[in-house]
Design a protein around this motif. Structure first.
Motif, PDB file in Angstrom:
ATOM      1  N   GLY A 289     -32.321 -44.601 -11.665  1.00 38.53           N
ATOM      2  CA  GLY A 289     -32.083 -45.224 -10.377  1.00 38.53           C
ATOM      3  C   GLY A 289     -30.636 -45.656 -10.246  1.00 38.53           C
ATOM      4  N   SER A 290     -30.251 -46.043  -9.047  1.00 39.71           N
ATOM      5  CA  SER A 290     -28.843 -46.357  -8.777  1.00 39.71           C
ATOM      6  C   SER A 290     -28.343 -47.545  -9.586  1.00 39.71           C
TER       7      SER A 290
ATOM      8  N   PHE B 280     -38.257 -48.558 -12.997  1.00 32.47           N
ATOM      9  CA  PHE B 280     -39.194 -47.482 -12.690  1.00 32.47           C
ATOM     10  C   PHE B 280     -40.069 -47.164 -13.899  1.00 32.47           C
TER      11      PHE B 280
ATOM     12  N   PRO C 201     -41.768 -47.102  -8.717  1.00 34.80           N
ATOM     13  CA  PRO C 201     -41.093 -48.403  -8.681  1.00 34.80           C
ATOM     14  C   PRO C 201     -42.046 -49.528  -9.101  1.00 34.80           C
TER      15      PRO C 201
ATOM     16  N   ALA D 179     -33.189 -41.800  -6.860  1.00 35.69           N
ATOM     17  CA  ALA D 179     -33.476 -42.582  -5.654  1.00 35.69           C
ATOM     18  C   ALA D 179     -34.977 -42.802  -5.446  1.00 35.69           C
ATOM     19  N   GLY D 180     -35.718 -42.803  -6.540  1.00 38.88           N
ATOM     20  CA  GLY D 180     -37.155 -43.027  -6.438  1.00 38.88           C
ATOM     21  C   GLY D 180     -37.941 -41.845  -5.925  1.00 38.88           C
TER      22      GLY D 180
ATOM     23  N   ASP E 223     -28.918 -39.560  -9.570  1.00 36.10           N
ATOM     24  CA  ASP E 223     -29.633 -40.706  -9.008  1.00 36.10           C
ATOM     25  C   ASP E 223     -30.885 -40.168  -8.321  1.00 36.10           C
TER      26      ASP E 223
ATOM     27  N   GLU F 117     -33.736 -53.278 -10.877  1.00 39.56           N
ATOM     28  CA  GLU F 117     -34.482 -52.120 -10.391  1.00 39.56           C
ATOM     29  C   GLU F 117     -35.119 -51.405 -11.585  1.00 39.56           C
TER      30      GLU F 117
END
Length: 259
Positions: A103-104, A160, A151, A136-137, A134, A158
């Motif tokens: 993730g970012s 995951f 998530p 980004a989910g 990234d 953040e």
């Protein structure tokens, strides 16, 4: 087919804990000796490493790990990232950069800590040379493995979990979690196997305790459930007896074959 190898099943301190003489830390049972949490997920053609923990070198030597196709990160905490430079050994034999998915927030931290590795002028094969993505989910594919980021809530970063699918088999991995958002729960439903954080029996502010893990597993209905990211308050055989029949503790070296 999916093959899952638990490289480590412990919390951030590992077990034994430095300076501790408790029953678990002094146990002779190898299943009570836990390196920091990480798994290797393999299909017929693809090998994925999830997290580069501080024990990565020891794990790679113990389990004969010499090559990976990509590394995935769950989050930026140090017990999941600070084996980063050990991955240079996986870059020596490849011409291209090593794919890295996160993730970012985690990517920002990795670039801050290891900026030289991400620099375009880093072409020397003696160094780790990552190719950062990234996700980004959003779901992505590496080789013949489909990966779905999940998530979850964990501390203030953040975070995951991931679901891996290949050849009709599915495995979910969520090593750090304090709460499962309602929108994420369907992504983890009815998997062939699911491994999830279960730090200790007592409640914890940023992690599932064992009862949390059991309750969520019973709701998600995996065929097999595994408790990982376990601390030194939990003894392996005692946890075996405590868990429902479809669940068991993970341990370093545990291998799951799904087909």
């Amino acid at each position: 087919m999916l093959n899952v190898l638990f490289l480590g099943s412990g919390t951030s301190t590992g077990v034994p804990v430095i300076g501790c003489r408790c029953e678990v830390c002094c146990s002779a049972d190898p299943r009570n000796k836990r390196l920091r949490s990480s798994v290797l997920v393999r299909s017929a053609t693809t090998t994925l490493l999830v997290d580069s923990c501080p024990d990565l070198r020891a794990q790679a030597l113990r389990f004969g790990l010499t090559a990976i196709d990509a590394v995935l990160y769950t989050h930026e905490h140090l017990d999941h990232t600070t084996g980063f430079d050990e991955m240079r050994a996986f870059c020596w034999r490849r011409e291209d950069r090593l794919p890295l998915y996160a993730g970012s927030g985690c990517l920002r931290m990795l670039r801050s800590m290891f900026g030289w590795a991400f620099a375009e002028e880093n072409t020397y094969q003696g160094y780790i040379r990552p190719a950062a993505h990234d996700h980004a989910g959003k779901p992505f594919v590496v080789g013949d493995i489909e990966v779905t980021p999940v998530p979850v809530q964990h501390a203030t970063v953040e975070t995951f979990g991931y679901v891996f699918r290949s050849g009709g088999c599915s495995f979910g991995y969520v090593p750090d979690i304090q709460a499962l958002p309602e929108e994420s729960a369907p992504l983890l439903m009815n998997l062939d196997a699911l491994a999830m954080d279960g730090l200790r029996y007592r409640p914890h502010r940023t992690h599932f305790c064992v009862d949390d893990t059991v309750a969520v597993m019973q709701r998600l209905c995996p065929r097999r459930g595994y408790v990982t990211h376990v601390g030194h308050e939990v003894e392996y055989n005692g946890l075996c007896e405590y868990l429902p029949d479809f669940m068991q503790p993970a341990y370093d070296g545990l291998e799951i074959v799904l087909d």
